[in-house]
Structure formats: structure tokens, C-alpha cells
Design a protein around this motif. Structure first.
Motif, PDB file in Angstrom:
ATOM      1  N   ARG A  94       0.837  -1.215   0.000  1.00  0.00           N
ATOM      2  CA  ARG A  94       0.000   0.000   0.000  1.00  0.00           C
ATOM      3  C   ARG A  94       0.865   1.256   0.000  1.00  0.00           C
ATOM      4  O   ARG A  94       0.501   2.263  -0.624  1.00  0.00           O
ATOM      5  N   ALA A  95       1.998   1.206   0.675  1.00  0.00           N
ATOM      6  CA  ALA A  95       2.899   2.354   0.682  1.00  0.00           C
ATOM      7  C   ALA A  95       3.493   2.619  -0.694  1.00  0.00           C
ATOM      8  O   ALA A  95       4.008   3.724  -0.952  1.00  0.00           O
ATOM      9  N   LEU A  96       3.426   1.617  -1.601  1.00  0.00           N
ATOM     10  CA  LEU A  96       3.951   1.773  -2.956  1.00  0.00           C
ATOM     11  C   LEU A  96       2.856   2.016  -3.984  1.00  0.00           C
ATOM     12  O   LEU A  96       3.113   1.975  -5.193  1.00  0.00           O
ATOM     13  N   SER A  97       1.635   2.267  -3.543  1.00  0.00           N
ATOM     14  CA  SER A  97       0.498   2.447  -4.459  1.00  0.00           C
ATOM     15  C   SER A  97       0.772   3.573  -5.453  1.00  0.00           C
ATOM     16  O   SER A  97       1.355   4.609  -5.108  1.00  0.00           O
ATOM     17  N   VAL A  98       0.316   3.339  -6.683  1.00  0.00           N
ATOM     18  CA  VAL A  98       0.539   4.332  -7.741  1.00  0.00           C
ATOM     19  C   VAL A  98      -0.762   4.928  -8.256  1.00  0.00           C
ATOM     20  O   VAL A  98      -0.741   5.905  -9.011  1.00  0.00           O
ATOM     21  N   ASP A  99      -1.902   4.346  -7.865  1.00  0.00           N
ATOM     22  CA  ASP A  99      -3.190   4.886  -8.285  1.00  0.00           C
ATOM     23  C   ASP A  99      -4.263   4.380  -7.331  1.00  0.00           C
ATOM     24  O   ASP A  99      -3.987   3.632  -6.380  1.00  0.00           O
ATOM     25  N   ALA A 100      -5.507   4.797  -7.593  1.00  0.00           N
ATOM     26  CA  ALA A 100      -6.611   4.430  -6.708  1.00  0.00           C
ATOM     27  C   ALA A 100      -6.849   2.930  -6.678  1.00  0.00           C
ATOM     28  O   ALA A 100      -7.195   2.364  -5.632  1.00  0.00           O
TER      29      ALA A 100
END
Length: 434
Positions: A94-100
Motif C-alpha cells: 500500500r505504501a507503494l500504491s501508484v493509483d486508486a
């Protein structure tokens, strides 16, 4: 039965339960304060934010239902490893999320692990600490309370100092640490179950409704083969006691999720406070769970104060809601929120009841799954209903009346849950042998 010292032969179990308890709430509470900062990096629609807000109780219910089946195949400790692994990996990703989309998927993975962990901890406490139920449930629920109000306090400062990604990912350290005790216990290939009845059997006369084991009955009492998990769940669905505990748990969860979603808006609307004060009032609501977590398990296990605790919670909640509805201003709103914040003491109460209203850890797994799945399904609907009522009326009167009605409805169920008997006792009274 005399209690052994907490740490003697059970230090790993203590550490495993404490670290798990911290991860179950910090994983949930660490996201919402950072939504605006995350939205600055990639778009987050109000629909996505709403789905993320609704996801916890839904995931908790779904994976709570699946957990007993996994537990029967793998055992409590191995399933706990799966749960903590899902939380750890989910927090890092989750800390590496790039979009919704990636934010939602990784959040769902976290909540899947949390849903399993929620179910497993009460049976683990019962399995390893049958002689110290009050103390361990106090420790467990207190850690959960601390991990509910600490992440919102430090999430934004950490994000401002470093980044929102670090702020989200740092909580994975606790989940990762929580894996170690259970791994070590499994590697040692031994499970310490002090003075407990094996999970494969149930002894009708070995424990009273407050979780105390009778050593004479353990030695001489009749033994019968326990029903399978599916049969346990089906039987629980026919017992008023199980439904009553589930509704008490669901009421507490409803008030918590409605408050985290809407309490700042409610106090702003009814008392005219600014956004900063509204945030502090939400923290006050969360903080009120700490003394409850310290006191409730001991009062229930040692002094059988279930009925009194439940009535204090219900009456305090009703007074708080009435104050918010009729007498709120910038000064008195602190009193009403504090009183309303006592209502979620039903949460530690329900968790203790899961442990003491079942004779064995196998039954406790089934009861934990039933209570929490039903409870979280009930809780999932109310944040949406509160928002819908507010949009329809452009006021907070109807939503507050709805919450008050929920508290009134739960009162008879709380009185049923306070009866000093196990689910096995109730089944045998109604239907014969468990």
C-alpha cells in the motif's frame, strides 16, 4: 485452579498476541488521516474514499466467515501466520500504491488479514491463558485501543517530515515482528496449552460461564467428541445467546465506524466547532476506549459484572447522543462526546464474552467467527445510512435519532448476553448433547 505467572512458559504467546493486537488496529487507523496527502499524488474520487471507508467491516465479515475452515485445516497458529503475513505484505505494498486501484487492492489485502486476526485472538487467549483470561483480554483490548488513537496522531507529522509512503509503510514493522513468536513456536514443534481441554473434545462440566476451569471435572467429567466447525456455526445460528453477543458486538462496531466516518462533521454541525476542534473531539471519542479496555475484562472475569457494564455503556451512549441532539455547544460538546465514547466499551465486553461463553478454543473459534462476521455486517450498513439520512434531511437530527434507536434496540440483547452460561450449556438445555 491457581493461575500460573503470565510469562512462565508462555512468553512467546504473550508477545504474539500483543503484536497482533497492535497490528489489527494500526493497519486500519493509519490511512484516513493521509487521504488528502495521497490525493495530491494521484486522483482519489469520493467514491473510492467511501469504498475504502466501508471496506473494513465488509472484509472483516467475509474473511471472518472463512477463518474457521482454515483453522480446522491448519491450526490457530498457522492461520495467524497467514493473517499477519497478509497484513505485512499489504502494508508494504500500500505504501507503494501508484493509483486508486492499487490503493484499494492493497487495502483489501490488509483488511483480509485483519479480518482473520480478529477471529483468532480470542480463541488463542482461551487456549494459552485459560487461567488468566481477564488479564490477557485486558492486555489485548488495551493494546488495540492504543493502536487506534496513536496512528492518527503521528501519521501526518511523519508524512510531513518524510512522505506519506513512509507514514503508511512503517506500521508493517509491527506486523512483521508479530510473525516471529508464532514462527518460533511452530519451529519448536510444541504447543503449550496449560490446564486446558484439548480442542478435539469438549467436557461439559469443566468450566463455568466465566471461564474458570474445574480441575476435578477435567479429571473425571464425561468427554464427548466435539462437533465440526460447520456444525458449530449452524448450531450457533439457533442460539439466542450467540445472536445476542453478535448484536452487542455489532452495535459497538456500528458506533465506532459511524464516528470515524461522521463524528467530525456531526460536532461541526451541531456545536459549530472548527475542523481542528472536531479532530480533537474524534480523538477524545477514541481515547475513551482506553479505560474501558483496562477495566472491562477484569470486571467481567473476576466480578461477573457483565450486566452492569453493558447498562453503563448503553445509558452513557444514550445520554451522549441526547446531549449532541439537544444541548450541544462549543463547551458542552466535550461532555457529550466523552459520554458517547463510553458506549464502545461494548467492544471489549463482547470480546471477553466470546472467550468465556465457550467451553473450548474450538468452540471459541466458531463463536468468534459468528459474532464478528454478523457484527461487522451490521456495522457496514450504518455509515452509509447515516450519510444518506443527512443528505436527505440536510441536518443531523435523523442520523442521531437512528443511532439512539440502535442503542435502545440492543438493550434486551445485552441482558441475554449477560446470562452466565456457555453456548454449549444453552444448546444442551434446548436440544440435548452438544
Amino acid at each position: 485452579m491457581s493461575a500460573r505467572p503470565l510469562w512462565r512458559g508462555r512468553a512467546l504467546a504473550v508477545l504474539g498476541i500483543v503484536l497482533c493486537a497492535f497490528s489489527l488496529r494500526s493497519a486500519v487507523a493509519s490511512l484516513s488521516p493521509l487521504i488528502d496527502l495521497i490525493a495530491a499524488d494521484f486522483p482519489l474520487s469520493s467514491t473510492v474514499v467511501g469504498l475504502i471507508g466501508t471496506a473494513p467491516p465488509v472484509c472483516f465479515a467475509i474473511f471472518g466467515l472463512a477463518t474457521p475452515s482454515l483453522e480446522r485445516r491448519l491450526g490457530l497458529e498457522r492461520v495467524m501466520l497467514i493473517a499477519l503475513s497478509a497484513i505485512t505484505v499489504g502494508l508494504l505494498l500500500r505504501a507503494l500504491s501508484v493509483d486508486a486501484v492499487t490503493l484499494m487492492l492493497t487495502t483489501a489485502l490488509i483488511f483480509a488479514g485483519v479480518g482473520m486476526g480478529n477471529i483468532l485472538v480470542p480463541p488463542l487467549v482461551k487456549k494459552y491463558f485459560p487461567d488468566l483470561l481477564g488479564l490477557m483480554m485486558t492486555l489485548y483490548t488495551t493494546v488495540m485501543s492504543v493502536s487506534t488513537f496513536v496512528p492518527p496522531l503521528i501519521a501526518v507529522p511523519v508524512a510531513d517530515a518524510a512522505s506519506w509512503r513512509l507514514s503508511l509503510g512503517l506500521w508493517s514493522v509491527f506486523a512483521l515482528a508479530g510473525l516471529i513468536p508464532w514462527i518460533v513456536m511452530l519451529v519448536r514443534a510444541r504447543t503449550v496449552v496449560p490446564d486446558a481441554v484439548p480442542d478435539a473434545v469438549s467436557a461439559p462440566s469443566t468450566a463455568d460461564a466465566d471461564g474458570r476451569l474445574d480441575p476435578v471435572a477435567l479429571a473425571t467429567g464425561p468427554i464427548q467428541i466435539a462437533p465440526t466447525g460447520a456444525r458449530v456455526f449452524a448450531r450457533l445460528a439457533r442460539l439466542p445467546l450467540a445472536w445476542s453477543i453478535a448484536i452487542v458486538f455489532g452495535t459497538s462496531s456500528t458506533m465506532a465506524y459511524v464516528s470515524f466516518a461522521w463524528l467530525p462533521s456531526i460536532v461541526t454541525g451541531v456545536a459549530g466547532v472548527d475542523a481542528t476542534t472536531a479532530g480533537l473531539l474524534l480523538s477524545l471519542f477514541a481515547f475513551m476506549g482506553l479505560p474501558s479496555s483496562l477495566l472491562v475484562p477484569v470486571l467481567v472475569v473476576r466480578f461477573q459484572a457483565t450486566r452492569a457494564i453493558f447498562l453503563v455503556a448503553a445509558v452513557s451512549g444514550l445520554i451522549g447522543l441526547a446531549g449532541l441532539l439537544l444541548f450541544a455547544n462549543a463547551v458542552t460538546v466535550w461532555i457529550w462526546v466523552a459520554l458517547f465514547g463510553l458506549l464502545p466499551m461494548m467492544f471489549p465486553l463482547a470480546l471477553v464474552l466470546i472467550s468465556i461463553r465457550a467451553r473450548t478454543s474450538e468452540s471459541a473459534v466458531g463463536l468468534s467467527s459468528f459474532v464478528q462476521s454478523i457484527g461487522y455486517l451490521l456495522a457496514a450498513a450504518f455509515p452509509f445510512l447515516v450519510g444518506t439520512l443527512h443528505d436527505a434531511t440536510d441536518a443531523w437530527t435523523a442520523p442521531l435519532l437512528l443511532l439512539a434507536a440502535v442503542v435502545v434496540v440492543v438493550i434486551p440483547f445485552g441482558l441475554i448476553a449477560a446470562r452466565r452460561r456457555t453456548v454449549e450449556d444453552e444448546w444442551e438445555l434446548r436440544h440435548g448433547r452438544w
